[in-house]
Design an enzyme around this catalytic site. Structure first.
Site, short mmCIF file in Angstrom:
data_model
loop_
_atom_site.label_atom_id
_atom_site.label_comp_id
_atom_site.label_asym_id
_atom_site.label_seq_id
_atom_site.Cartn_x
_atom_site.Cartn_y
_atom_site.Cartn_z
N LYS A 106 0.85 -1.20 0.00
CA LYS A 106 0.00 0.00 0.00
C LYS A 106 0.88 1.24 0.00
CE LYS A 106 -3.83 -2.39 2.26
NZ LYS A 106 -4.71 -2.49 3.46
N SER A 139 -7.84 -4.88 6.77
CA SER A 139 -7.40 -6.25 7.07
C SER A 139 -6.12 -6.26 7.90
CB SER A 139 -7.17 -7.02 5.76
OG SER A 139 -6.38 -6.25 4.86
N LYS A 192 -4.73 6.24 2.27
CA LYS A 192 -5.30 6.22 3.62
C LYS A 192 -4.21 6.21 4.69
CE LYS A 192 -4.35 1.73 4.22
NZ LYS A 192 -3.61 1.06 5.30
N ASP A 245 -10.85 0.70 4.44
CA ASP A 245 -9.45 0.68 4.85
C ASP A 245 -9.10 1.92 5.67
OD1 ASP A 245 -7.03 -0.58 5.00
OD2 ASP A 245 -6.54 -0.42 2.88
N SER A 255 -2.49 -0.45 13.72
CA SER A 255 -1.97 0.27 12.56
C SER A 255 -0.62 0.92 12.86
CB SER A 255 -2.97 1.34 12.12
OG SER A 255 -2.37 2.25 11.23
N ASN A 257 0.85 3.08 10.97
CA ASN A 257 0.75 4.49 10.60
C ASN A 257 0.09 5.30 11.71
OD1 ASN A 257 1.64 4.54 7.59
ND2 ASN A 257 0.28 2.79 7.74
N GLU A 282 4.67 2.57 5.91
CA GLU A 282 4.51 2.96 4.51
C GLU A 282 4.08 4.41 4.35
OE1 GLU A 282 5.31 1.47 1.79
OE2 GLU A 282 4.61 -0.60 1.66
#
Length: 332
Positions: A106, A139, A192, A245, A255, A257, A282
């Site tokens: 991603k 996910s 996202k 997402d 997460s 992020n 990412e």
């Protein structure tokens, strides 16, 4: 039963390898870390990424790239975006026939602003390219590996590849929808992560639900604006690869992020936060790519701009929030 090679031994690649094995497929994982490979082969675990998960005993792993390449005709590319091009080129040098590539990365490449499927297409010669698709959506690996109900989207320019992905992965706890908007699904998954870092910052600073809801809503508007400019169907961003997402990444401590953003909101520098986390985030690389891409395309993305300033220009998070709130009056 199909043979499938999983390139990458991170959390999501490991979780999906487990899904494939439990679906009856023959799975070989490839990674560079000898200790990780030995641990998986001996103890059926990957403690660096999914510390408590006992994996299907049929999964094997190797550090031998040629062995991994020759093992199957279906490749799951579960690598960070920045590793995709290099590994794909290395794979191509060893190929003698067409393979199907499924990626779960991603991100957007820093220098070229290309999506991951485009990076793979660039790196794999046409005589070896049997189709490229993506599996994306809300996910978290930590939930998938313990069979928590999860729903994702499979997309490709070739509908047969989308259906193949659906057939390979779908079971009673992982539901897979096909989607014909490859551009939108890839962009939704990548963009996202920017909003998730910003959402973590808001939470880390102690702001409430009003601020979090505003950030996610205006973040989705940014994603849709850029996506539409790049040829995506705006409706895709209301689906699993978009808002689905976005919600899971902006609200969960699973997460990376969001976690990075939370630490930034608490006053840590990006360098300090990443040192604590010891994992690839990412969204940092995507923020850099999208900041420059939006300028190139003439698309207004104020949240992305603010986060870029925090990550790459050392602007304090408090100043960035104030700048966003004090922007000129606008219609929604």
């Amino acid at each position: 039963m199909r043979k499938i090679t999983v390139f990458g031994m991170g959390s999501f690649g490991t979780a999906l390898a487990n899904v494939l094995a439990q679906n009856g497929h023959d799975v070989l994982m490839w990674g560079k870390n000898v200790e990780n490979v030995d641990e998986l082969n001996t103890h059926h675990m990957n403690k660096n990424y999914l510390k408590d998960a006992k994996l299907d005993s049929s999964i094997k792993a190797t550090v031998d790239l040629n062995k991994a390449v020759q093992f199957s005709d279906i490749y799951l590319m579960a690598l960070p975006t920045k590793a995709i091009r290099e590994v794909s080129k290395d794979i191509d040098q060893l190929l003698t026939s067409k393979k199907t590539f499924i990626h779960v990365a991603k991100g957007i490449e820093n220098d070229t602003f290309k999506r991951v499927s485009e990076m793979i297409e660039d790196s794999i010669s046409s005589e070896h390219n049997g189709g490229i698709g993506v599996l994306s959506g809300p996910s978290h690996a930590e939930e998938v590996v313990i069979k928590q109900p999860t729903t994702v989207a499979a997309s490709s320019k070739d509908n047969n590849v989308s259906k193949l992905i659906q057939d390979l992965f779908m079971n009673d706890y992982l539901r897979v929808y096909t989607n014909n908007d490859l551009v939108g699904v890839e962009l939704g998954g990548a963009l996202k992560n920017i909003i998730a870092i910003a959402s973590g910052i808001v939470a880390g600073m102690g702001y409430g639900d009003n601020a979090k809801a505003a950030l996610m809503t205006r973040g989705l508007a940014e994603i849709s604006r850029l996506g539409e400019k790049l040829g995506a169907d705006p409706m895709t961003f209301l689906g699993l690869g978009g808002i689905g997402d976005l919600i899971v990444t902006c609200t969960s401590t699973h997460s990376r992020n969001y976690t990075l953003g939370f630490k930034l909101g608490q006053g840590k520098t990006a360098e300090e936060a990443l040192k604590e986390m010891k994992m690839v985030v990412e969204g940092i690389y995507t923020t850099k790519s999208v900041y420059h891409l939006a300028q190139q395309e003439g698309v207004e993305m104020p949240i992305t701009n603010a986060l870029y300033e925090v990550l790459f220009e050392d602007v304090p998070v408090s100043k960035s929030v104030r700048t966003l709130m004090e922007r000129d009056k606008k219609a929604e």
